[in-house]
Every structure is written in C-alpha cells, then in structure tokens.
Design an enzyme around this catalytic site. Sequence first.
Site, PDB file in Angstrom:
ATOM      1  N   SER A   7       1.745  -0.796 -12.998  1.00 46.21           N
ATOM      2  CA  SER A   7       1.434  -1.980 -12.779  1.00 46.21           C
ATOM      3  C   SER A   7       0.739  -3.521 -13.770  1.00 46.21           C
ATOM      4  CB  SER A   7       0.640  -2.476 -11.901  1.00 46.21           C
ATOM      5  OG  SER A   7       0.435  -3.413 -11.331  1.00 46.21           O
ATOM      6  N   HIS A  32       6.490  -1.961 -12.870  1.00 46.54           N
ATOM      7  CA  HIS A  32       6.151  -2.761 -12.047  1.00 46.54           C
ATOM      8  C   HIS A  32       5.468  -4.462 -12.176  1.00 46.54           C
ATOM      9  CE1 HIS A  32       5.775  -2.583  -7.520  1.00 46.54           C
ATOM     10  NE2 HIS A  32       4.216  -3.278  -7.575  1.00 46.54           N
ATOM     11  N   ASP A  34       3.467  -7.524 -10.330  1.00 46.74           N
ATOM     12  CA  ASP A  34       3.056  -8.385  -8.733  1.00 46.74           C
ATOM     13  C   ASP A  34       3.534  -9.714  -8.948  1.00 46.74           C
ATOM     14  OD1 ASP A  34       2.483  -5.467  -7.132  1.00 46.74           O
ATOM     15  OD2 ASP A  34       1.292  -5.296  -9.227  1.00 46.74           O
ATOM     16  N   MET A  36       1.504 -13.184  -6.499  1.00 46.27           N
ATOM     17  CA  MET A  36       0.688 -13.034  -6.010  1.00 46.27           C
ATOM     18  C   MET A  36       1.060 -15.241  -5.503  1.00 46.27           C
ATOM     19  SD  MET A  36      -1.742 -10.342  -6.432  1.00 46.27           S
ATOM     20  CE  MET A  36      -1.751  -9.040  -6.592  1.00 46.27           C
ATOM     21  N   HIS A  65       7.945  -7.100  -7.528  1.00 48.40           N
ATOM     22  CA  HIS A  65       6.910  -6.887  -6.156  1.00 48.40           C
ATOM     23  C   HIS A  65       6.511  -8.099  -5.963  1.00 48.40           C
ATOM     24  CE1 HIS A  65       4.036  -4.810  -3.071  1.00 48.40           C
ATOM     25  NE2 HIS A  65       4.522  -5.743  -3.009  1.00 48.40           N
ATOM     26  N   MET A  67       4.464 -10.962  -3.285  1.00 53.39           N
ATOM     27  CA  MET A  67       3.694 -10.938  -2.062  1.00 53.39           C
ATOM     28  C   MET A  67       3.676 -11.979  -1.947  1.00 53.39           C
ATOM     29  SD  MET A  67       0.615  -7.927  -3.468  1.00 53.39           S
ATOM     30  CE  MET A  67       1.584  -7.014  -4.548  1.00 53.39           C
ATOM     31  N   MET A 136       2.240  -0.503   0.717  1.00 47.56           N
ATOM     32  CA  MET A 136       1.415  -0.748   0.132  1.00 47.56           C
ATOM     33  C   MET A 136      -0.103   0.531   0.789  1.00 47.56           C
ATOM     34  SD  MET A 136       1.836  -2.816  -1.435  1.00 47.56           S
ATOM     35  CE  MET A 136       0.460  -3.206  -1.842  1.00 47.56           C
ATOM     36  N   ASP A 174       2.370   2.494  -3.411  1.00 45.58           N
ATOM     37  CA  ASP A 174       1.494   0.989  -4.553  1.00 45.58           C
ATOM     38  C   ASP A 174       0.227   0.958  -3.983  1.00 45.58           C
ATOM     39  OD1 ASP A 174       0.566  -1.129  -5.627  1.00 45.58           O
ATOM     40  OD2 ASP A 174       2.484  -2.482  -5.053  1.00 45.58           O
TER      41      ASP A 174
END
Length: 215
Positions: A7, A32, A34, A36, A65, A67, A136, A174
């Site tokens: 990540s 990966h 993330d 947000m 990913h 979020m 998660m 994750d």
Amino acid sequence: MAIIAPSLLSANFLHLKKDCDMLDKSSADWFHLDVMDGRFVPNISFGPMVVEFIRTTTNKYCDVHLMIEEPEKYTDAFKKAGADNLTVHYEACKHLHRNIQQIKSLGMNAGVAINPHTPVDLLKDILKDVDVVCLMSVNPGFGGQSFIPHTIHKIKQLKEMINEQLLNVKIEIDGGVTLENAPSIIEAGADILVAGNTVFKSTNPTLTIDALKSL
C-alpha cells in the site's frame, strides 16, 4: 502463492517516485492505492492526479481502493488515471450493483470492500458480479493499525460462499498484515495481501516483500 500488494499510503510521499521505482523492481505483484475523502473515513489521502503519476512509474497492476462517498462520480477519472481494479465500499454505495456495472463498463475489474463490522453474508447477491472482495482487517482510514483477529473467521466464511457459487473471486485482506500473521491469513483462504507499514517501515522493503511472497 498469495498476490502481494504493498500500500502506497505508507510510502514516503516526499520521495514517492523512489518508493514506486523500488516496488516496480521488487517481486511485488500489485500497487495498492488507497483513496480517502475525509467523509467516508476521517482521513484524506490523494485523488486521481496522484494515481495518474504513480501509473507512469509502473506497468504493474494498479489496485485502487476507494474509501469515499459517492464513488460513481469519480469512476471515469480513475479509469483515465490508469486503475486496473477499482474497489468501492459496500457501506458507501446506495446502488452497489449499479456501481459495479459502471466500473465494468469502463473496462476495469471491480471490487467490493467491507468494513470489519459488516457481515460477509451481505455480499451473497453481489459476489458473481465482482472480481475482488476486500475484507478490511482494520478500521479504514489510517495505516499502522493492528490486525483484527475475527477477520480469519470472515475469510473462511467468504471462501466457503465463493466455492459454493463456483466463482473465481479473489479475497483481499487490507490492514495489519505482518510476516507473523500472513501464514494464517493465507491458510484461511486469502489470495491478496495488502501490506503497508510492514513493507515501507521495514529496514529492507524489497526483502520484506520477498519474504511475504515466499509464504
């Protein structure tokens, strides 16, 4: 052998290119990423522009990913940025099937993620439409948290659901993945390990990735 997806949230953003180059040359399988928004989770990370810059550093699979709330507003942007897989959260989607179909229509693989408190049973009717389920194993929004042990039970339960439907859906874990708990995670049925701090906070990230790959 599990897919290893470090990540970038745990990378040094002052030297992001250096960390991306390291990952690209390593035995890691996926990047990966993330994303947000400060709404769905309390933290803010980065958006399509940063994903696009990261994409220029590698030909490896980019696993994005989301979020975020209202992910359907940004699907096109992440496709253009270079995402290979786009994962949305069950808890953030009012019309999950529509969101998944939107991702697929753009030529990306589609994933669905669930938070630690969300039962895997709720995914029964969407499993056949996704490529990845991201469990998660920490509360989303921050790196460096400890693995929630109940996740092992959820992996086994999800694996059974996938096998019952004769599907080819990958299980991604994750949060809080370490060299110590990775063997039990893989044994339970996980296919993809997202590792942030375990890789980037180690003294030798490349060797740490090799160690995870060898499990």
